[in-house]
Design an enzyme around this catalytic site. Structure first.
Site, PDB file in Angstrom:
ATOM      1  CG  HIS A  38      -0.135  -0.458   2.491  1.00  0.00           C
ATOM      2  ND1 HIS A  38      -0.297  -1.739   3.003  1.00  0.00           N
ATOM      3  CD2 HIS A  38       0.589  -0.034   3.289  1.00  0.00           C
ATOM      4  CE1 HIS A  38       0.483  -1.845   4.247  1.00  0.00           C
ATOM      5  NE2 HIS A  38       0.990  -0.630   4.508  1.00  0.00           N
ATOM      6  CD  GLN A  66      -1.063   1.466   6.695  1.00  0.00           C
ATOM      7  OE1 GLN A  66      -2.036   1.204   7.473  1.00  0.00           O
ATOM      8  NE2 GLN A  66       0.348   1.357   7.175  1.00  0.00           N
ATOM      9  NE  ARG A 102      10.092  -6.058   8.319  1.00  0.00           N
ATOM     10  CZ  ARG A 102       8.893  -5.885   8.466  1.00  0.00           C
ATOM     11  NH1 ARG A 102       8.386  -4.953   7.502  1.00  0.00           N
ATOM     12  NH2 ARG A 102       7.745  -6.304   9.291  1.00  0.00           N
ATOM     13  CG  ASP A 153       5.459  -3.776   5.396  1.00  0.00           C
ATOM     14  OD1 ASP A 153       5.555  -4.276   6.603  1.00  0.00           O
ATOM     15  OD2 ASP A 153       4.384  -3.150   5.324  1.00  0.00           O
ATOM     16  CD  GLU A 179       5.704  -8.098   8.101  1.00  0.00           C
ATOM     17  OE1 GLU A 179       5.054  -8.235   9.126  1.00  0.00           O
ATOM     18  OE2 GLU A 179       5.105  -7.431   7.008  1.00  0.00           O
ATOM     19  CG  HIS A 220       7.895  -3.032  13.976  1.00  0.00           C
ATOM     20  ND1 HIS A 220       8.452  -4.060  13.392  1.00  0.00           N
ATOM     21  CD2 HIS A 220       6.616  -2.875  13.377  1.00  0.00           C
ATOM     22  CE1 HIS A 220       7.860  -4.189  12.238  1.00  0.00           C
ATOM     23  NE2 HIS A 220       6.948  -3.513  12.240  1.00  0.00           N
ATOM     24  NE  ARG A 259       1.110  -2.323  15.508  1.00  0.00           N
ATOM     25  CZ  ARG A 259       1.151  -2.130  14.218  1.00  0.00           C
ATOM     26  NH1 ARG A 259       1.570  -3.012  13.624  1.00  0.00           N
ATOM     27  NH2 ARG A 259       0.402  -1.018  13.589  1.00  0.00           N
TER      28      ARG A 259
HETATM   29  C1  GLC Z   1       3.670  -4.910   8.740  1.00  0.00           C
HETATM   30  C2  GLC Z   1       4.421  -4.205   9.547  1.00  0.00           C
HETATM   31  C3  GLC Z   1       3.361  -3.492  10.469  1.00  0.00           C
HETATM   32  C4  GLC Z   1       2.572  -2.671   9.810  1.00  0.00           C
HETATM   33  C5  GLC Z   1       1.985  -3.265   8.568  1.00  0.00           C
HETATM   34  C6  GLC Z   1       1.161  -2.390   7.455  1.00  0.00           C
HETATM   35  O1  GLC Z   1       3.090  -5.930   9.075  1.00  0.00           O
HETATM   36  O2  GLC Z   1       5.340  -4.790  10.093  1.00  0.00           O
HETATM   37  O3  GLC Z   1       4.012  -2.716  11.538  1.00  0.00           O
HETATM   38  O4  GLC Z   1       1.707  -2.075  10.453  1.00  0.00           O
HETATM   39  O5  GLC Z   1       2.849  -4.207   7.801  1.00  0.00           O
HETATM   40  O6  GLC Z   1       2.208  -2.133   6.897  1.00  0.00           O
END
Ligand code: GLC
Length: 649
Positions: A183, A251, A281, A283, A325, A394, A519
C-alpha cells in the site's frame, strides 16, 4: 526454458541501450539471458491478458537495464564477493538489530556515532525501520509511505542514508530497509491523483463506485486492525468512491493486477538495491493480491509476484536478498521460500514467526510440547534459505500456529490460547507479565499481544515490587528467549532496547497519532544514560547487555550454527526442556533450554540417540566441561536456564 525469440528481444534491447555484451556488462547480460524466460513466463501469467501486458514486459526489461547501469562499481564488486561466498546470509557471523532511527538516536546523521555501541554488542546487521516520507500522525510507524524515494525530513536526507550505508559497508556491516509493497499513504502522488479523479491512477488502487463489491470482499476478508480500522474499505469523499484499505484508512492498497503498478514498484525496489541494501524486507507480502471470495491473503498470484521480483533482483542486483514478512500460519509461511519449480527461489529469508510465538507459549506454560509438535512444518525449509529469528520486533505477537499443534500437545486450543492472552496481558492470577492485548476482534475474540521483551518476561512488575528473586528470574527468561533464537538457525534480529532490558513505555498514550495503537508501548525512546549503564558493573543493564553480548560472541565462534539445515530436535524426555542438535560433519552442538520455573532433569540417554554417544561436553554458556553420565543419571538445568554443549570427546 530457452526461447530464441526472447533472446532476440533481449539482444535488441541491449543494442538499443548500447550495452556491451562483452567485458563490463557481461555478467549482467548472462544473468538477463538466463532469467528472461522465467521472468517472461511469470509476467505473462500475471499480465498476459492485460492490454498493456506486452508493453509492460518491454518496459520491465528497460528497468532492469537501467538499474544495472546505475549500480555502482563498488556494489557490483560486493555482488561478486557475495556470490563467491554463496548464500552469505546463512552465516553464523551475522547478528542483527532492528531500530527506529528517531527513537534510537535522533537522525540518520547521528547513527554512525552509535555504530561502535552496536559493534561492541556484536551487531553487524541493521534493520532501519521505515525512513521514507510518511505523514506524521498517519504513518503507522513509517509503513504508510507518501514518497518511496524521499527520506522523511524527520530522519534527514537521502544523502545521509547513503553516507550511513557507505560507513556501514566500510565497517563490514549489512543493511536492511523495507519496501512497503502492499500500500501507499493516501498522501502519495498516485493516491492524490486518484482522489482528484484521474482514472489512470484510480486503477493503481482498488476503487469502487458503491458498496457492492466492497461488501462482497468484506464478507471473506479477515480484519487486520478491527479496533482502530474495522473493515477493509474507506469512503473517499473527494472522488465519491470506496477504496480498499486493508490496514489503516490512510493506507491504500495497491492494485497489482495493473502491470504499471508492478513495474513502478519494481523500479523502487531496484532503487533501494542500488542504495546498497543487503536484505530488502518485503512488508506484508501475504496481502499483495486480492481476489473476490477469498481471504485475499497468501494467494498464488502473491507468490508469483514475489518470484518475479526475485528473478528481476537476481538479474540487476544479485547481492540483495529478499526477506518476506509473512506473519501467517506456519504452512503458509513456508510457501514464501517458494514451491514447485520455484522451491527455494522466492524469498531467501522469512520471519520465523511460528517459532517466536511458540517460545512465548513455552515460557508461559513451562511446557515445550506445543513447540515440538509444530516443528515438522518448520523443518521443511529449503536448503539455501534461512529464517530471521527473533523474540520481539516492533509488531505484536500473534499466536498464529496451528490448533493441531496445541491439540497434539494435549491441550484444548481455545482454552490454551485464552490462557496465553490472559497470561501476557497480566490478568491471569499470578502472571508476572505486563503486556496488553492488541487488535481484539469482538466477533471472534482473536487478539494478539503487545509488550516489550522485558515486561513480558516479568521485569516491569518485579522492579515495581523490588523483588530481587523475580528480577533474577525475569533476566533469566530474557536470556533464555534470546538464546534459543540465536542458536536455532537463521539470522537473529534483536529489537533495540532489549539488550538493556527496556520495559514498556506508556508515553504513547499522550500522542493522538499513536494512542490508538498499543504496539507503541514496546517501541522505546532510547535514553542513552540508561544504555551507558551497560558498562557499569552491578547494574541490571550491564547484566543483560553483557550476557547478550556473550551469547552473540558464542554464536559467532561456532560455524556449526550457520544455517545449513543441520538441526535435529532431540526426542523429548522432559516436557520442560526444548533441545536440539546442530551438526556439521565432526562438529556437534547440543542446545538445551529449560522453560520451567524449577530445575529440570534430563537423562543422559537423550544425548545418545543421535550417532556416536558423546563422552565429554563443553558448555560454552556456563564455561564448564561435563562428563556424560549413565542413562539413569541426569543433566540438571537450572530454572529458566540453558546449556550450549559442544561434543569434545
Ligand atoms: C507490517 C508491519 C506493520 C505494519 C503493517 C502494515 O506487518 O510490520 O508494522 O503495520 O505491515 O504496513
Amino acid at each position: 526454458m530457452y526461447q530464441y525469440s526472447l533472446h532476440n528481444r533481449i539482444n535488441q534491447a541491449c543494442e538499443k541501450n548500447q550495452l556491451s555484451t562483452g567485458d563490463k556488462d557481461q555478467l549482467f547480460y548472462a544473468r538477463l539471458i538466463a532469467n528472461t524466460a522465467a521472468i517472461h513466463s511469470l509476467y505473462s501469467e500475471l499480465y498476459g491478458h492485460h492490454p498493456n501486458g506486452e508493453a509492460g514486459f518491454e518496459e520491465l526489461v528497460q528497468t532492469l537495464i537501467q538499474a544495472h547501469r546505475q549500480r555502482t562499481p563498488k556494489l557490483r564488486q560486493k555482488d561478486n564477493t557475495k556470490e563467491k561466498k554463496g548464500n552469505w546470509f546463512l552465516s553464523n557471523e551475522i547478528n542483527g538489530m532492528s531500530l527506529y532511527v528517531d527513537r534510537f538516536c535522533g537522525r540518520l546523521a547521528d547513527l554512525p556515532s552509535k555504530l561502535p555501541y552496536l559493534k561492541d554488542l556484536g551487531i553487524n546487521f541493521l534493520h532501519l525501520m521505515p525512513v521514507f516520507q510518511s505523514p506524521e500522525g498517519e504513518s503507522d510507524g513509517g509503513y504508510a509511505v507518501s514518497d518511496f524515494r524521499k527520506v522523511d525530513e524527520r530522519f534527514g536526507t537521502l544523502d545521509d542514508l547513503q553516507k550511513l550505508q557507505l560507513r556501514m559497508q566500510q565497517e563490514e556491516m549489512y543493511l536492511m530497509i523495507d519496501i512497503v509493497l502492499n500500500h501507499t499513504s493516501y498522501h502519495h502522488e498516485w493516491a492524490q491523483k486518484a482522489k482528484a479523479g484521474d482514472p489512470v491512477y484510480q486503477d493503481y488502487f482498488y476503487m469502487y463506485d458503491d458498496r457492492t463489491l466492497p461488501d462482497q470482499f468484506d464478507s471473506t476478508m479477515p480484519e487486520i486492525f478491527p479496533e482502530s480500522s474495522p473493515g477493509s474499505f474507506t469512503y473517499v469523499k473527494e472522488c465519491n468512491k470506496w477504496v480498499m484499505t486493508v490496514f489503516h484508512h490512510y493506507q491504500w492498497d495497491l492494485n497489482y493486477t495493473n502491470p504499471a503498478v508492478f513495474n513502478a514498484m519494481l523500479d523502487n525496489i531496484l532503487f533501494y538495491a542500488n542504495l546498497g541494501v543487503d536484505i530488502l524486507r518485503i512488508d506484508a507480502p501475504a496481502f499483495i493480491w486480492k481476489q473476490l471470495g477469498t481471504t485475499c491473503q497468501n494467494l498464488p498470484q502473491a507468490h508469483m509476484l514475489l518470484q518475479l521480483i526475485r528473478q528481476c533482483v537476481q538479474v540487476a542486483a544479485p547481492g540483495m536478498a529478499l526477506l518476506g514478512e509473512a506473519i501467517v500460519a506456519p504452512k503458509e509461511i513456508m510457501k514464501y521460500f517458494g514451491t514447485g519449480l520455484y522451491y527455494g527461489k522466492e524469498c531467501e529469508v522469512a520471519y520465523n514467526a511460528t517459532q517466536m510465538a511458540l517460545q512465548w507459549d513455552a515460557l508461559a506454560t513451562g511446557d515445550t510440547r506445543v513447540m515440538l509438535a509444530a516443528q515438522h512444518d518448520l523443518l521443511q525449509k529449503p536448503f539455501g534459505c534461512t529464517w530471521l529469528t527473533y523474540t520481539r520486533c516492533h509488531d505484536d505477537i500473534g499466536l498464529g500456529y496451528e490448533d493441531a499443534s496445541i491439540i497434539a500437545a494435549g491441550f484444548n486450543a481455545y482454552g490454551h490460547r485464552k490462557f496465553l492472552k490472559d497470561y501476557y496481558s497480566g490478568t491471569h492470577p499470578g502472571s508476572p507479565a505486563s503486556g496488553a492485548l492488541f487488535s481484539v476482534n469482538p466477533k471472534t475474540q482473536d487478539a494478539r499481544i503487545s509488550g516489550s521483551l522485558a515486561s513480558l518476561c516479568g521485569l516491569e512488575r518485579a522492579m515495581e515490587a523490588y523483588d530481587e528473586n523475580e528480577i533474577e528470574m525475569s533476566v533469566r527468561k530474557i536470556l533464555l528467549m534470546q538464546a534459543q533464537t540465536f542458536f536455532i538457525g537463521g539470522i537473529p534480529m534483536l529489537f533495540y532496547g532489549d539488550e538493556v532490558g527496556y520495559t514498556n513505555d506508556y508515553s504513547y498514550l499522550n500522542d493522538p497519532g499513536k494512542s490508538y495503537d498499543n504496539r507503541w508501548m514496546h517501541r522505546p525512546i532510547i535514553n542513552w544514560e540508561k544504555n551507558a549503564r551497560a558498562k557499569e558493573s552491578g547494574t541490571l543493564e550491564q547484566k543483560i547487555f553483557s550476557a547478550t553480548q556473550r551469547l552473540l560472541q558464542i554464536r559467532k565462534s561456532l560455524p556449526v550454527i550457520a544455517d545449513k539445515k543441520n538441526l535435529t530436535w532431540l526426542t523429548p524426555h522432559n516436557i520442560h526442556v526444548a533441545g536440539f542438535l546442530r551438526q556439521d560433519q565432526e562438529k556437534r552442538l547440543y542446545c538445551l533450554f529449560n522453560y520451567a520455573s524449577r530445575a529440570s532433569y534430563l537423562t543422559w540417554y537423550a544425548f545418545k540417540e543421535h550417532g556416536n554417544a558423546p563422552k565429554r561436553l563443553y558448555d560454552h554458556w556456563n564455561d564448564k566441561k561435563l562428563t556424560v553420565g549413565s542413562d539413569y543419571e541426569y543433566l540438571v538445568i537450572d530454572p529458566y536456564s540453558f546449556c550450549i554443549l559442544e561434543v569434545i570427546e
